[in-house]
Design an enzyme around this catalytic site. Structure first.
Site, PDB file in Angstrom:
ATOM      1  N   LYS A  54      47.295   3.702 -25.034  1.00 58.85           N
ATOM      2  CA  LYS A  54      46.598   2.533 -25.596  1.00 58.85           C
ATOM      3  C   LYS A  54      46.960   1.282 -24.801  1.00 58.85           C
ATOM      4  O   LYS A  54      46.092   0.495 -24.412  1.00 58.85           O
ATOM      5  CB  LYS A  54      46.949   2.354 -27.083  1.00 58.85           C
ATOM      6  CG  LYS A  54      46.270   3.371 -27.991  1.00 58.85           C
ATOM      7  CD  LYS A  54      46.819   3.366 -29.413  1.00 58.85           C
ATOM      8  CE  LYS A  54      46.155   4.485 -30.221  1.00 58.85           C
ATOM      9  NZ  LYS A  54      46.719   4.694 -31.555  1.00 58.85           N
ATOM     10  N   GLN A  98      51.206   2.223 -35.147  1.00 52.82           N
ATOM     11  CA  GLN A  98      50.941   3.650 -34.989  1.00 52.82           C
ATOM     12  C   GLN A  98      51.426   4.412 -36.219  1.00 52.82           C
ATOM     13  O   GLN A  98      52.554   4.225 -36.678  1.00 52.82           O
ATOM     14  CB  GLN A  98      51.629   4.153 -33.706  1.00 52.82           C
ATOM     15  CG  GLN A  98      51.344   5.599 -33.356  1.00 52.82           C
ATOM     16  CD  GLN A  98      49.896   5.854 -32.949  1.00 52.82           C
ATOM     17  OE1 GLN A  98      49.185   4.957 -32.504  1.00 52.82           O
ATOM     18  NE2 GLN A  98      49.446   7.080 -33.118  1.00 52.82           N
ATOM     19  N   ASP A 121      42.262  -1.175 -36.460  1.00 52.41           N
ATOM     20  CA  ASP A 121      42.141   0.200 -36.956  1.00 52.41           C
ATOM     21  C   ASP A 121      41.144   0.303 -38.104  1.00 52.41           C
ATOM     22  O   ASP A 121      40.762   1.407 -38.485  1.00 52.41           O
ATOM     23  CB  ASP A 121      43.502   0.673 -37.505  1.00 52.41           C
ATOM     24  CG  ASP A 121      44.338   1.412 -36.492  1.00 52.41           C
ATOM     25  OD1 ASP A 121      43.764   2.184 -35.708  1.00 52.41           O
ATOM     26  OD2 ASP A 121      45.567   1.225 -36.496  1.00 52.41           O
TER      27      ASP A 121
HETATM   28  N1  GUN Z   1      47.828   7.854 -35.741  1.00 55.99           N
HETATM   29  C1  GUN Z   1      46.879   8.785 -35.448  1.00 55.99           C
HETATM   30  N2  GUN Z   1      45.684   8.198 -35.272  1.00 55.99           N
HETATM   31  C2  GUN Z   1      45.871   6.870 -35.445  1.00 55.99           C
HETATM   32  C3  GUN Z   1      45.009   5.748 -35.398  1.00 55.99           C
HETATM   33  O1  GUN Z   1      43.799   5.850 -35.143  1.00 55.99           O
HETATM   34  N3  GUN Z   1      45.588   4.543 -35.642  1.00 55.99           N
HETATM   35  C4  GUN Z   1      46.908   4.406 -35.934  1.00 55.99           C
HETATM   36  N4  GUN Z   1      47.379   3.185 -36.186  1.00 55.99           N
HETATM   37  N5  GUN Z   1      47.741   5.442 -36.003  1.00 55.99           N
HETATM   38  C5  GUN Z   1      47.218   6.655 -35.751  1.00 55.99           C
END
Ligand code: GUN
Length: 300
Positions: A54, A98, A121
């Site tokens: 990311k 995350q 998100d």
């Molecule tokens: N963990 C797995 N997928 C995601 C996501 O799309 N966003 C976040 N913040 N954590 C994750």
């Protein structure tokens, strides 16, 4: 019939190029550099890989990136204080914590602390509400990626019968909302649905997000349907050697590819779209924070 493969990797590459162009324009015309902060707590190896990717892709499209790596034992109050600091930081337009977080930390409290206008998100109740009633704002990343692939494959989705299998807050529920907004007739199915083969057999669009390897059988698919497989499941692959594994989706690919009109492979289908859509959301929130209309090709 052999289905056309929907190439999410290549679509995501094109999307990142368009995002880069929008970032350039925001910098040049408005003096705005969109900024994304990612926060990871603990040392889960899969989460580490995601967060590193990311942060790298954020820089590649020309945005500002900040990465916070907190110890597994960090007190919750410290995480909340960091989020408050990022909420108030004008360089940051998107905040991502995350998931999952360690057990001593309340994920709901973390999410509730993120300012909704920086919630890339689309996890906060305010963002979910805005998505549901069609107001501008961030859109759940994986469902947004699925929607982009569906529109690219089919053009208009109006009047199509879509089935979403899986009712998670992360994928299933927002996916159903986006399909409704595109005038689909939407069936929501889940682990307690009793007549799944019959319902799948009626659908022009199948979005599978249950997290169970090859659960949706190929013979259930309506001939010519479009299949979007969100599942990423690691299963034993003894044919590749002892102890070897491979990734498979939630759809039995070998059977489905013979009936569907188009299908996403696993890997290389939906997976690459998720981070690209996170970057798209950061351009959207940066635009909205500065009173600008977000680019129409990055948001539904
Ligand atoms: N963990 C797995 N997928 C995601 C996501 O799309 N966003 C976040 N913040 N954590 C994750």
């Amino acid at each position: 019939m052999t289905a056309r493969l929907i190439d999410g990797k290549s679509f995501a590459e094109g999307l990142r190029i368009r995002i880069g162009t929008h970032v350039e324009r925001l910098k040049r015309d408005h003096g705005i550099t969109p900024g994304l902060a990612v926060v990871i707590i603990g040392h889960d190896p899969a989460s580490q890989v995601y967060v590193t990717n990311k942060a790298r892709q954020t820089l590649e499209v020309g945005m500002h990136s900040e990465k916070y790596e907190l110890a597994e034992t960090v007190p919750e109050a410290e995480v909340l204080a960091l989020i408050e600091k990022l909420n108030a930081d004008p360089k940051i337009h998107g905040i991502l914590v995350q998931m999952p977080v360690p057990k001593h930390i309340d994920a709901n409290r973390i999410i509730a602390t993120i300012a909704p206008h920086k919630d890339v998100d689309c996890f906060t109740p305010e963002s979910v509400g805005r998505l549901t009633i069609g107001l501008p704002g961030p859109v759940s990343c994986t469902p947004l990626g699925c929607l982009m692939l569906l529109r690219d494959t089919l053009g208009s989705l109006s009047g199509k019968h879509a089935i979403v299998i899986g009712r998670s807050n992360l994928v299933g529920k927002p996916m159903a909302q986006l399909l409704l907004r595109d005038d689909c007739t939407v069936t929501m199915a889940h682990s307690r649905t009793t007549n799944l083969p019959e319902l799948v057999g009626m659908a022009d669009i199948v979005v599978a997000a249950v997290g169970r390897p090859s659960m949706i059988r190929g013979e259930w698919i309506k001939p010519g349907a479009t299949v979007i497989d969100v599942g990423i499941n690691r299963v034993p692959a003894p044919d590749k050697g002892e102890g070897k594994t491979r990734l498979v989706g939630d759809v039995e690919f070998a059977g489905a590819v013979e009936r569907a009109g188009a299908i996403t492979p696993v890997p290389g289908g939906v997976g690459p779209m998720t981070i690209a859509c996170l970057l798209a959301n950061t351009v959207t929130t940066a635009s909205l924070i500065h009173g600008l209309v977000p680019p129409s090709d990055l948001t539904p």
